[in-house]
Design a protein around this motif. Sequence first.
Motif, PDB file in Angstrom:
ATOM      1  N   LEU A   1       0.842  -1.198   0.000  1.00 35.14           N
ATOM      2  CA  LEU A   1       0.000   0.000   0.000  1.00 35.14           C
ATOM      3  C   LEU A   1       0.875   1.244   0.000  1.00 35.14           C
ATOM      4  O   LEU A   1       0.653   2.180  -0.771  1.00 35.14           O
ATOM      5  N   THR A   2       1.884   1.245   0.846  1.00 34.43           N
ATOM      6  CA  THR A   2       2.824   2.364   0.892  1.00 34.43           C
ATOM      7  C   THR A   2       3.641   2.437  -0.392  1.00 34.43           C
ATOM      8  O   THR A   2       3.919   3.524  -0.914  1.00 34.43           O
ATOM      9  N   ALA A   3       4.026   1.271  -0.913  1.00 37.04           N
ATOM     10  CA  ALA A   3       4.860   1.216  -2.124  1.00 37.04           C
ATOM     11  C   ALA A   3       4.087   1.583  -3.389  1.00 37.04           C
ATOM     12  O   ALA A   3       4.675   1.670  -4.473  1.00 37.04           O
ATOM     13  N   ALA A   4       2.765   1.783  -3.257  1.00 36.12           N
ATOM     14  CA  ALA A   4       1.910   2.132  -4.404  1.00 36.12           C
ATOM     15  C   ALA A   4       1.944   1.044  -5.474  1.00 36.12           C
ATOM     16  O   ALA A   4       2.059   1.319  -6.675  1.00 36.12           O
ATOM     17  N   TYR A   5       1.821  -0.175  -5.022  1.00 38.81           N
ATOM     18  CA  TYR A   5       1.844  -1.328  -5.932  1.00 38.81           C
ATOM     19  C   TYR A   5       0.799  -1.172  -7.042  1.00 38.81           C
ATOM     20  O   TYR A   5      -0.338  -0.782  -6.806  1.00 38.81           O
ATOM     21  N   GLY A   6       1.226  -1.469  -8.283  1.00 36.94           N
ATOM     22  CA  GLY A   6       0.320  -1.476  -9.418  1.00 36.94           C
ATOM     23  C   GLY A   6       0.157  -0.155 -10.136  1.00 36.94           C
ATOM     24  O   GLY A   6      -0.433  -0.110 -11.218  1.00 36.94           O
ATOM     25  N   LEU A   7       0.679   0.928  -9.564  1.00 32.62           N
ATOM     26  CA  LEU A   7       0.582   2.228 -10.228  1.00 32.62           C
ATOM     27  C   LEU A   7       1.809   2.450 -11.100  1.00 32.62           C
ATOM     28  O   LEU A   7       2.925   2.108 -10.706  1.00 32.62           O
ATOM     29  N   ASP A   8       1.607   3.025 -12.263  1.00 30.12           N
ATOM     30  CA  ASP A   8       2.729   3.289 -13.170  1.00 30.12           C
ATOM     31  C   ASP A   8       3.721   4.275 -12.566  1.00 30.12           C
ATOM     32  O   ASP A   8       4.923   4.185 -12.794  1.00 30.12           O
TER      33      ASP A   8
ATOM     34  N   GLN B   1      -7.774  -1.740  -7.782  1.00 32.78           N
ATOM     35  CA  GLN B   1      -7.323  -2.431  -8.982  1.00 32.78           C
ATOM     36  C   GLN B   1      -8.052  -3.779  -9.092  1.00 32.78           C
ATOM     37  O   GLN B   1      -8.745  -4.194  -8.166  1.00 32.78           O
ATOM     38  N   PRO B   2      -7.923  -4.475 -10.231  1.00 33.01           N
ATOM     39  CA  PRO B   2      -8.663  -5.730 -10.428  1.00 33.01           C
ATOM     40  C   PRO B   2      -8.467  -6.772  -9.332  1.00 33.01           C
ATOM     41  O   PRO B   2      -9.345  -7.612  -9.117  1.00 33.01           O
TER      42      PRO B   2
ATOM     43  N   GLY C   1      -8.686  -6.254  -6.290  1.00 37.11           N
ATOM     44  CA  GLY C   1      -9.595  -5.929  -5.200  1.00 37.11           C
ATOM     45  C   GLY C   1      -8.897  -5.562  -3.904  1.00 37.11           C
ATOM     46  O   GLY C   1      -9.559  -5.359  -2.877  1.00 37.11           O
ATOM     47  N   ILE C   2      -7.583  -5.470  -3.912  1.00 40.72           N
ATOM     48  CA  ILE C   2      -6.813  -5.204  -2.695  1.00 40.72           C
ATOM     49  C   ILE C   2      -6.078  -3.877  -2.760  1.00 40.72           C
ATOM     50  O   ILE C   2      -6.069  -3.108  -1.797  1.00 40.72           O
ATOM     51  N   HIS C   3      -5.477  -3.607  -3.917  1.00 40.75           N
ATOM     52  CA  HIS C   3      -4.630  -2.418  -4.043  1.00 40.75           C
ATOM     53  C   HIS C   3      -5.390  -1.262  -4.689  1.00 40.75           C
ATOM     54  O   HIS C   3      -5.993  -1.439  -5.749  1.00 40.75           O
ATOM     55  N   PRO C   4      -5.350  -0.091  -4.078  1.00 42.25           N
ATOM     56  CA  PRO C   4      -6.102   1.053  -4.584  1.00 42.25           C
ATOM     57  C   PRO C   4      -5.598   1.550  -5.939  1.00 42.25           C
ATOM     58  O   PRO C   4      -4.423   1.400  -6.289  1.00 42.25           O
ATOM     59  N   THR C   5      -6.496   2.144  -6.677  1.00 38.11           N
ATOM     60  CA  THR C   5      -6.151   2.848  -7.911  1.00 38.11           C
ATOM     61  C   THR C   5      -5.564   4.208  -7.522  1.00 38.11           C
ATOM     62  O   THR C   5      -5.501   4.563  -6.336  1.00 38.11           O
TER      63      THR C   5
END
Length: 227
Positions: free
Chosen positions: A55-62, A201-202, A204-208
């Motif tokens: 969450l802190t690492a901003a997983y999944g965001l470009d 995100q798809p 369902g755990i990591h925020p957009t």
Amino acid sequence: MNRFANLAMIFTLVAGLISCNTKEKNASEAKADTAAAAAAPPAKKKTIVFFGNSLTAAYGLDDPSLGFAGLIQKRIDSLKLNYKVINAGVSGETTAGGNGRIDWLLKQPLDIFVLELGGNDGLRGIPVSETRKNLQAIMDKVKAKYPAAQIVLAGMQIPPNMGQQYASDFRQVYAALAKENNVKLIPFLLEGVGGESKLNQPDGIHPTAEGHRILAENVWVIIKDLL
């Protein structure tokens, strides 16, 4: 009368010279003060460390700067506050993992420490007592190394997959630790985002990116008074 007139003229000239000298002296001193201020080094920035998981690492965001930690830095900059944010988020991190790497992180000074860990413990069903012990150990190490540092604990909740009792015990750990250690508490980091499909995100755990903007507000409400 001529004598008095001459004396008056002399006094006027002397007063004028004194006034000019005073003005020149004041102007010179003002210039010196301005030069000294310009030459003075800027105040050293204080440090906010966000220590957490994906969450802190901003997983999944470009762009990781679109995560909540990066957004906090942008707000700090916009307000011209003298702080820098260090993102110490590691995807997949558990509280045990965090406790294992905190000593290395503490080699650098910090002023505010935001602890965001535990979510992965809950998803894996790790005993709540272990999560609590590790979170306490991390805070103890921070306080021992930097007694003046402010600590903020980011509360987490999990769905009742592991049972209602486990979910309840897990949620209560954060409030209890915050009270016992007299630290600031973000009641639920994912407030307004958790369970909202359009903000995640798809997986369902990591925020957009939009979800992270809400997380940033949840964090800002708590830390703004510490800055």
